[in-house]
Design an enzyme around this catalytic site. Structure first.
Site, PDB file in Angstrom:
ATOM      1  CB  CYS A  88      29.685 -51.038  34.483  1.00 38.72           C
ATOM      2  SG  CYS A  88      29.558 -52.617  33.601  1.00 38.72           S
ATOM      3  CG  ASP A 126      29.707 -56.142  37.147  1.00 34.11           C
ATOM      4  OD1 ASP A 126      29.312 -56.551  38.268  1.00 34.11           O
ATOM      5  OD2 ASP A 126      30.585 -56.724  36.493  1.00 34.11           O
ATOM      6  NE  ARG A 178      31.086 -58.598  39.395  1.00 25.63           N
ATOM      7  CZ  ARG A 178      32.087 -59.074  38.660  1.00 25.63           C
ATOM      8  NH1 ARG A 178      32.919 -59.964  39.182  1.00 25.63           N
ATOM      9  NH2 ARG A 178      32.275 -58.663  37.422  1.00 25.63           N
ATOM     10  CG  HIS A 180      33.587 -52.612  37.016  1.00 26.16           C
ATOM     11  ND1 HIS A 180      33.866 -53.965  36.989  1.00 26.16           N
ATOM     12  CD2 HIS A 180      32.629 -52.418  36.099  1.00 26.16           C
ATOM     13  CE1 HIS A 180      33.077 -54.551  36.100  1.00 26.16           C
ATOM     14  NE2 HIS A 180      32.320 -53.643  35.539  1.00 26.16           N
ATOM     15  CB  CYS A 224      34.713 -53.676  32.885  1.00 26.62           C
ATOM     16  SG  CYS A 224      33.103 -53.393  32.104  1.00 26.62           S
TER      17      CYS A 224
END
Ligand code: CO
Length: 226
Positions: A42, A44, A46, A98, A101
């Site tokens: 992803c 993302d 993080r 994750h 999400c």
């Protein structure tokens, strides 16, 4: 430059540190890359791919998009897979989702966000496929997290269905496709125990065989005579 001052300063410190640890690191790496792994994760911020599995530059070939989706008409993702499989000859392809999400969460809601809704349709398809299982979860967070897992599992299958992976298997190349999921709160990566390493692992509907030379011609013949 002034807006990104901190980033450029960080870069100098990072390169200096690595040069001190291993003076030939960058010159060695500039000559070639030979990663064993393709990582599809992803976007993302993080979920930092290399860091969370402790790998160095040169060890992980990476593709990231919203909610780690693999679509068989996405030329960007397909090109990454083709290059990784056929040129870099990676041994493993890893789909990493994750929990929590935002892309998967957005796909569960019915609020129009614009263009991205078309992308999220791919996750809605996963949702629909597992609707009965997901309805069993009364807790919304648990339902979201289960859809995050199921999304990884389905994207692993989508990778296996590509011509590149099936051709690699047909040519006896050792390549495995895996699914895992990351927990933001703990930093721990969980193996979803989904792993495909041969065409026989796939549903028969998706298994591809090499075409015989005159198969097209013979089909026409059959059509003409029937
Ligand atoms: Co995400």
């Amino acid at each position: 430059m002034k807006h990104l001052k901190k980033l450029y300063e960080n870069n100098i410190k990072w390169a200096d540190r690595i040069n001190q640890e291993k003076p030939t690191f960058f010159s060695d790496l500039s000559k070639q890359q030979s990663p064993d792994y393709l990582w599809i994760g992803c976007s993302d911020s993080r979920v930092a791919s290399e860091q969370l599995v402790g790998l160095q530059p040169g060890e992980l070939f990476v593709h990231r998009n919203i909610a780690n989706v693999v679509v068989p008409t996405d030329l960007n993702c397909l090109s990454v897979i083709q290059y990784a499989v056929e040129i870099l000859k990676v041994k493993h392809i890893i789909v990493c989702g994750h929990y929590g999400c935002g892309g998967v969460l957005a796909s569960m809601q019915s609020i129009e966000l614009g263009l991205i809704d078309n992308w999220l349709c791919h996750i809605k398809n996963v949702h629909q496929k597992y609707q009965h299982e997901l309805q069993e979860y009364s807790d919304e967070t648990e339902r979201l997290d289960r859809l995050c897992e199921l999304n990884v599992i389905e994207q692993v299958k989508n990778i296996c269905h590509t011509t590149m992976v099936q051709r690699a298997w047909r040519n006896n190349k050792e390549i495995s496709v895996h699914g895992c999921i990351y927990t933001l709160e703990t930093g721990i990566l969980k193996d979803l125990n989904v792993r495909y390493s041969q065409v026989q692992d796939l549903n028969a509907i998706f298994q591809l065989r090499k075409a015989k030379k005159n198969v097209y011609k013979s089909n026409i013949t059959v059509m003409e005579t029937s």
